[in-house]
Write a protein that holds these residues in place. Structure first.
Motif, short mmCIF file in Angstrom:
data_model
loop_
_atom_site.label_atom_id
_atom_site.label_comp_id
_atom_site.label_asym_id
_atom_site.label_seq_id
_atom_site.Cartn_x
_atom_site.Cartn_y
_atom_site.Cartn_z
N ALA A 1 1.89 -7.48 14.22
CA ALA A 1 2.60 -6.43 14.47
C ALA A 1 1.56 -5.48 15.35
O ALA A 1 2.03 -4.66 16.51
N GLY A 2 0.37 -5.17 15.01
CA GLY A 2 -0.50 -4.39 15.76
C GLY A 2 -0.91 -5.20 16.98
O GLY A 2 -1.02 -4.12 18.07
N LEU B 1 -2.24 3.91 5.62
CA LEU B 1 -3.05 2.95 4.88
C LEU B 1 -4.20 3.33 4.44
O LEU B 1 -4.95 3.07 3.60
N ALA C 1 1.00 -8.28 9.65
CA ALA C 1 0.68 -6.69 9.91
C ALA C 1 -0.29 -6.90 11.21
O ALA C 1 -0.56 -6.02 11.98
N LEU D 1 -3.34 -2.13 13.63
CA LEU D 1 -2.15 -1.24 13.96
C LEU D 1 -2.60 -0.05 14.73
O LEU D 1 -1.60 0.67 15.30
N VAL E 1 1.29 4.31 10.09
CA VAL E 1 1.20 3.25 9.12
C VAL E 1 -0.32 3.14 8.97
O VAL E 1 -0.76 2.99 7.69
N SER E 2 -1.06 3.27 9.85
CA SER E 2 -2.56 3.29 9.94
C SER E 2 -3.01 4.55 8.98
O SER E 2 -3.91 4.13 8.15
N ALA F 1 -5.30 -4.69 8.60
CA ALA F 1 -4.15 -3.85 9.09
C ALA F 1 -4.28 -2.60 10.01
O ALA F 1 -3.57 -2.41 10.99
N GLY G 1 2.47 2.68 14.75
CA GLY G 1 1.47 2.19 14.13
C GLY G 1 0.35 2.82 13.66
O GLY G 1 -0.29 2.62 12.70
N TYR H 1 -7.45 -5.96 2.99
CA TYR H 1 -6.21 -6.36 3.98
C TYR H 1 -5.64 -5.19 4.53
O TYR H 1 -5.34 -5.11 5.87
N ALA H 2 -5.70 -4.06 3.90
CA ALA H 2 -5.28 -2.59 4.57
C ALA H 2 -6.22 -2.31 5.52
O ALA H 2 -5.74 -1.67 6.62
N TYR I 1 1.78 -11.78 4.76
CA TYR I 1 1.94 -10.21 4.86
C TYR I 1 0.77 -9.70 5.86
O TYR I 1 0.89 -9.02 6.63
#
Length: 171
Positions: free
Chosen positions: A142-143, A24, A139, A63, A20-21, A59, A17, A55-56, A135
């Motif tokens: 998932a976080g 992002l 995200a 995450l 990915v963060s 997320a 997580g 969005y990013a 999407y």
């Protein structure tokens, strides 16, 4: 045995997580710089910066929650905790973790329902790029799942090893 497996799974998920963060965050910076260059030098635009950066950011925040909690870098009010030792401290810690788990599980359930609904309907964002909205929900979900796994691992760790001492930076 089982507790070590849960803790290890939580570490792996939290690490994924935060990775990915971090990616992002790099994406956000690159997209903003690209947008600045396009607007200032080419009188053009990606026409998606605000939408995708938003969005990013969402997320990225969700995450990173598991890793933040695992690292004990989250905002924590430990006023009561300073006066408690032994079983009382463990009981308060477990109560806080269980309450947090319940609230975030409730949230995760509804995010899941939104994700499934948007996926089945083929919903897209109203912006120019018409991004599938599931999407974003995926995200966030998932976080939340990573955070819930981290809460379970924290509860197990508290039961086995007790409540870790508070280390406040700067003191």
């Amino acid at each position: 045995m089982l507790s070590r497996a849960v803790i290890r799974i939580s570490e792996i998920c939290s690490g994924a997580g935060i990775a990915v963060s971090a990616a992002l965050l790099v994406y956000i910076v690159v997209h903003i710089i690209l947008e600045i260059i396009l607007r200032n030098f080419f009188a053009s635009s990606t026409n998606s910066m605000g939408e995708y950066v938003g969005y990013a950011t969402g997320a990225m925040a969700f995450l990173a929650m598991g890793h933040t909690f695992m690292s004990r870098k989250h905002v924590r009010v430990s006023l009561l905790r300073r006066f408690l030792r032994g079983r009382a401290a463990i009981a308060v810690e477990l109560f806080c973790v269980a309450t947090t788990f319940a609230m975030f599980a409730f949230m995760a359930r509804y995010i899941w329902l939104i994700l499934v609904r948007d996926f089945l309907r083929g919903s897209v964002s109203p912006g120019l790029t018409a991004t599938p909205t599931w999407y974003i929900a995926a995200a966030i979900f998932a976080g939340l799942v990573i955070f819930l796994i981290q809460l379970v691992a924290s509860a197990l760790d508290t039961v086995i090893h007790g409540v870790p001492e508070e280390h406040i930076e700067g003191e």
